[in-house]
Design an enzyme around this catalytic site. Structure first.
Site: not given
Length: 440
Positions: A361, A413
């Site tokens: 993006t 994560h």
């Protein structure tokens, strides 16, 4: 005889669509393949062409309504097929355009009459056959089933609000947010604090009420789906971000050298093509960044399909460039320009927004130094590109002017550790700063 216009199936898993806008009005002429109306689905927004030339004689589904695929939404005919007058019901009131008077009531055996089913009732009844199957499973899209699996939710326990009781993404997200309905227990005097009801986390403690001067607009279909997707992503992934400062001076020189050559080939040579090329190569060397989580399994994707976020007036869409690692800079430049142009013109197909393995993006095009993007599920990472500009930096203990930008990697994560993410970003930084250089 009028030609029926049906809600198209814009992908294998798409069961319904919402009419966003009628481009043509009743009585207006239309050519074959001329845009007739605009729809929004779980996958893509698109303008639907007319199946025949003629006049739009009847609109059966109004803007904002959601219907099942293959439902007749309008009719194309000839001017002489327009209704000469508006039908009038038995009560003396006019039946609105695009509708028909209800059929007479049927007589029951006890002398009481019951209204005969209207075409709309028959449509609902037909779609209603898509109820839970014998094994108790309700019809739902692959996305809904994946969310249910991740949150250990039984879809059969959810009341679907979609066509024929279909469980939509909105239904399952609301169910997860509220939690399963528990049996109400009588209040016991002196009960502990744990027995007190709690306020839902999604409900604000103080609700601001609109004033007379405020302008109120309904969320667009695209905006609703973006909101649902972003909330789902934040709820699903443990978001962490790493920011790297990258020198684009070498690429800027290459852009100046090759600009005229690429313009002759009909494309504009942008920074994004170089970034996509480098990222595709880095994903080969760091397969964890090109993976996804499926329950207790990690799926390492064989293909490298880059999603390129495109800003639209009403929201954001992420078309996908398939097998990006197999394209050179010219091929990537053409592919990026093609999907961006078709996204803005609402000409994307469902396959154009499906199957992405990594997203890029570019908030920097609006001047942002960098952003902290939200992961595009079910991917595990997303790259944000900050504004690329000349700024002072320290090189060999001296201040110099270089073309620089901040790149931000947002990663999940649950799967990606900081060391893995930073190794990937260091690889991207190195190849951007040494693009096509023998030594660096």
């Amino acid at each position: 005889m009028p030609t029926p216009v049906v809600m198209p199936q814009m992908g294998e898993s798409i069961a319904e669509g919402t009419i966003v806008r009628w481009i043509k009005k009743v009585g207006e002429s239309v050519e074959r393949d001329e845009p007739l109306f605009e729809i929004s689905t779980d996958k893509v927004d698109a303008e639907i062409p007319s199946p025949a030339a003629g006049v739009l004689t009847n609109i059966k589904v109004q803007e904002g309504e959601t219907v099942a695929v293959n439902s007749v939404v309008a009719e194309i005919g000839q001017p002489n097929e327009m209704r000469a007058s508006t039908p009038v019901s038995d009560s003396g009131s006019e039946v609105g355009a695009g509708t028909t008077a209800p059929p007479p009531a049927k007589q029951q055996g006890d002398g009481q009459s019951t209204p005969a089913p209207t075409p709309a009732d028959q449509t609902v009844a037909a779609v209603g056959s898509e109820q839970p199957s014998e094994n108790g499973r309700r019809r739902s899209s692959p996305l809904v089933r994946r969310i249910a699996k991740e949150h250990n939710v039984d879809i059969a326990q959810i009341a679907g609000s979609g066509i024929g009781g279909r469980v939509t993404k909105h239904d399952i997200l609301g169910y997860i947010e509220r939690g399963p309905v528990r049996e109400q227990r009588p209040q016991v005097p002196g009960a502990g604090e744990a027995e007190k009801p709690t306020i839902a986390a999604s409900q604000p403690a103080v609700q601001l009420r609109p004033t007379v001067a405020d302008r109120i607009e309904k969320l667009s279909v695209m905006r609703k789906r973006i909101a649902e997707h972003m909330v789902l992503s934040k709820r699903t992934s443990a978001h962490v971000h790493s920011v790297f400062h990258v020198n684009f001076s070498t690429i800027e020189k290459l852009r100046q050298q090759k600009r005229a050559e690429y313009e002759q080939a009909g494309v504009k040579l942008t920074y994004m093509a170089f970034i996509a090329r480098v990222v595709a190569g880095a994903l080969h060397r760091h397969p964890t960044i090109n993976a996804s989580i499926d329950g207790d399994n990690v799926v390492f994707k064989k293909d490298i399909n880059l999603g390129i976020a495109v800003a639209l007036e009403e929201g954001l869409i992420v078309p996908v460039i398939k097998n990006a690692d197999e394209k050179n800079i010219l091929g990537l430049s053409r592919a990026i320009a093609d999907v961006a142009d078709r996204a803005r013109a609402k000409r994307l197909n469902p396959d154009d927004v499906h199957g992405g393995t990594f997203t890029i993006t570019n908030p920097g095009q609006f001047g942002a130094q960098f952003g902290m993007p939200i992961i595009n599920q079910p991917q595990v990472a997303i790259l944000g590109v900050g504004t690329i500009e000349r700024r002072p930096v320290v090189i060999d203990d001296a201040i110099a002017i270089r073309t620089m930008a901040y790149l931000t990697l947002g990663y999940d994560h649950r799967l990606v550790d900081g060391a893995v993410a930073d190794q990937f970003m260091a690889d991207v930084k190195h190849h951007l700063e040494c693009f096509d250089a023998d030594e660096c």
